[in-house]
Design a protein around this motif. Structure first.
Motif, short mmCIF file in Angstrom:
data_model
loop_
_atom_site.label_atom_id
_atom_site.label_comp_id
_atom_site.label_asym_id
_atom_site.label_seq_id
_atom_site.Cartn_x
_atom_site.Cartn_y
_atom_site.Cartn_z
N PHE A 188 -11.01 0.08 5.66
CA PHE A 188 -10.01 1.11 5.43
C PHE A 188 -8.95 0.65 4.42
N ILE A 189 -8.54 -0.64 4.54
CA ILE A 189 -7.54 -1.16 3.60
C ILE A 189 -8.07 -1.14 2.18
N LYS A 190 -9.33 -1.53 2.00
CA LYS A 190 -9.91 -1.53 0.64
C LYS A 190 -10.02 -0.10 0.09
N GLN A 191 -10.44 0.82 0.94
CA GLN A 191 -10.56 2.21 0.49
C GLN A 191 -9.19 2.79 0.16
N TYR A 192 -8.20 2.48 1.00
CA TYR A 192 -6.81 2.90 0.75
C TYR A 192 -6.35 2.36 -0.59
N ALA A 193 -6.56 1.06 -0.82
CA ALA A 193 -6.11 0.41 -2.06
C ALA A 193 -6.79 1.01 -3.29
N LEU A 205 -6.71 -7.51 -3.03
CA LEU A 205 -5.71 -7.35 -1.98
C LEU A 205 -6.20 -7.95 -0.67
N LEU A 206 -7.47 -7.74 -0.34
CA LEU A 206 -8.04 -8.32 0.87
C LEU A 206 -8.03 -9.85 0.82
N LYS A 207 -8.35 -10.35 -0.36
CA LYS A 207 -8.36 -11.81 -0.54
C LYS A 207 -6.95 -12.39 -0.41
N GLN A 208 -5.96 -11.68 -0.97
CA GLN A 208 -4.58 -12.17 -0.96
C GLN A 208 -4.02 -12.21 0.46
N PHE A 209 -4.35 -11.18 1.26
CA PHE A 209 -3.79 -11.10 2.61
C PHE A 209 -4.86 -11.38 3.67
N LEU A 253 0.84 -1.22 0.00
CA LEU A 253 0.00 0.00 0.00
C LEU A 253 0.87 1.26 0.00
N LYS A 254 1.93 1.26 0.81
CA LYS A 254 2.78 2.45 0.91
C LYS A 254 3.50 2.72 -0.41
N ASP A 255 4.02 1.63 -1.05
CA ASP A 255 4.72 1.80 -2.33
C ASP A 255 3.76 2.33 -3.40
N ALA A 256 2.53 1.83 -3.39
CA ALA A 256 1.55 2.30 -4.37
C ALA A 256 1.21 3.77 -4.15
N ARG A 257 1.12 4.19 -2.88
CA ARG A 257 0.84 5.60 -2.57
C ARG A 257 1.96 6.49 -3.06
N GLU A 314 -17.65 4.54 -5.94
CA GLU A 314 -16.84 5.73 -5.71
C GLU A 314 -16.50 5.80 -4.23
N THR A 315 -15.51 6.53 -3.91
CA THR A 315 -15.10 6.68 -2.50
C THR A 315 -16.13 7.52 -1.77
N ARG A 316 -16.14 7.36 -0.44
CA ARG A 316 -17.07 8.13 0.37
C ARG A 316 -16.76 9.63 0.31
N SER A 317 -15.51 9.93 0.19
CA SER A 317 -15.16 11.35 0.11
C SER A 317 -15.73 11.98 -1.14
N GLN A 318 -15.66 11.27 -2.26
CA GLN A 318 -16.21 11.79 -3.51
C GLN A 318 -17.72 11.96 -3.39
N GLN A 319 -18.39 10.98 -2.76
CA GLN A 319 -19.83 11.07 -2.60
C GLN A 319 -20.22 12.26 -1.72
#
Length: 311
Positions: free
Chosen positions: A58-63, A73-77, A13-17, A99-104
């Motif tokens: 939170f992990i899914k929203q982050y991803a 990602l959730l399935k993998q880990f 997640l950090k590398d992707a960010r 869409e993300t909650r922030s966008q909504q």
């Protein structure tokens, strides 16, 4: 799963960010997830999150925000994450919130602002229209009021003019008589038509005074300088007097009953139904004069418009 697997999840997640060029503050602004929770996810400190079911959410929203497949990602880990009995909640979030909650939330805020703005804009438009209407009406009324003031300023009430004549001193009367004897007003007919005639008045006052009366019911209008200064109906018991402005070079009378109407200009009777003013230029015999006068009287009984020019 081993600690290496946990580190791999946070590092992924950090590398992707970092690859997207996002800081933790940027991610907090976009996801509305507190910065300390984002740091806990990257450090694999899931115990610092408010609850076990928030870990997966939170992990899914982050991803999703860093363009990773959150569900995959959730399935993998899955084995590295805390177990939760609210997986249905996470699935529902995945299905109903593409869409993300922030966008909504941003969309909802825009909608609320738009709903508040539309009534205000409508009220402003209505107020502007009303103000423009008032301004236009005031402009028109101001123009007509100015014209009426100009017209009314040239009209004099008959009662006041009559009383002023009666109260004048004998010395003024004598001087007026001397002046009038030097310059006597006279009328002369210039032309005649089936609808009226044109006359000339010599030695008229600078502001000619006109007195109107009738032996019966008669409608009459008086026009000077292209504007109607008076119009109305006279009877045998009513009279009307008015004073023309000094700029008037002529006056036009329109009669509804010419034979029953009497006109005086500067106190001198204006016999517009007779041709005696022009008969002085004729050298015909008395019998011819009688015939001409009779014919003229028959014609003038139908006069509707008479123009009097001042010289």
């Amino acid at each position: 799963m081993s600690d290496n697997s946990k580190i791999t999840l946070g590092k992924t997640l950090k590398d992707a960010r970092i690859a997207k060029g996002f800081t933790l503050d940027d991610l907090q602004q976009a996801t509305k997830i507190q910065k300390r929770y984002l740091i806990a996810i990257e450090d694999q400190n899931f115990d610092e999150l408010p609850g076990d079911f928030y870990v997966r959410a939170f992990i899914k929203q982050y991803a999703d925000m860093v363009d990773l497949d959150g569900a995959e990602l959730l399935k993998q880990f899955d084995s590295a994450l805390p177990s939760t009995q609210t997986q249905e909640y996470v699935d529902k979030v995945n299905e109903n919130n593409p869409e993300t909650r922030s966008q909504q939330r941003q969309v909802d805020e825009r909608y609320v602002k738009l709903r508040r703005t539309i009534p205000i804009v409508g009220i402003v438009v209505v107020v502007l229209v009303v103000l423009i209407g008032i301004w236009v009406a005031a402009s028109r009324n101001g123009g007509s009021s100015t014209k009426n003031n100009v017209d009314s300023s040239s009209v004099s009430v008959s009662g006041s003019s009559s009383s002023s004549v009666k109260s004048s001193s004998s010395s003024k009367k004598s001087s007026s008589k001397k002046s009038s004897s030097k310059k006597t007003a006279s009328f002369k007919q210039l032309s005649t038509t089936t609808s009226g005639s044109t006359w000339e008045m010599k030695n008229a006052a600078s502001k000619p005074k006109i007195s109107l009366s009738a032996t019966g019911s008669a409608w009459l209008s008086v026009t000077a300088n292209g504007s109607t200064v008076w119009q109305g109906i006279l009877s045998s018991s009513t009279t009307h007097s008015l004073t023309l402005p000094s700029s008037a070079t002529s006056v036009t009378f329109k009669f509804g009953n010419a034979p029953a109407t009497k006109v005086k200009v500067d106190g001198k009777s204006f016999d517009f139904t007779s041709t005696t003013a022009t008969s002085s230029a004729s050298s015909s015999s008395s019998s011819d004069t009688t015939t001409s006068t009779s014919s003229s009287t028959t014609t003038t009984s139908q006069v509707q418009s008479v123009i009097l020019e001042f010289k």
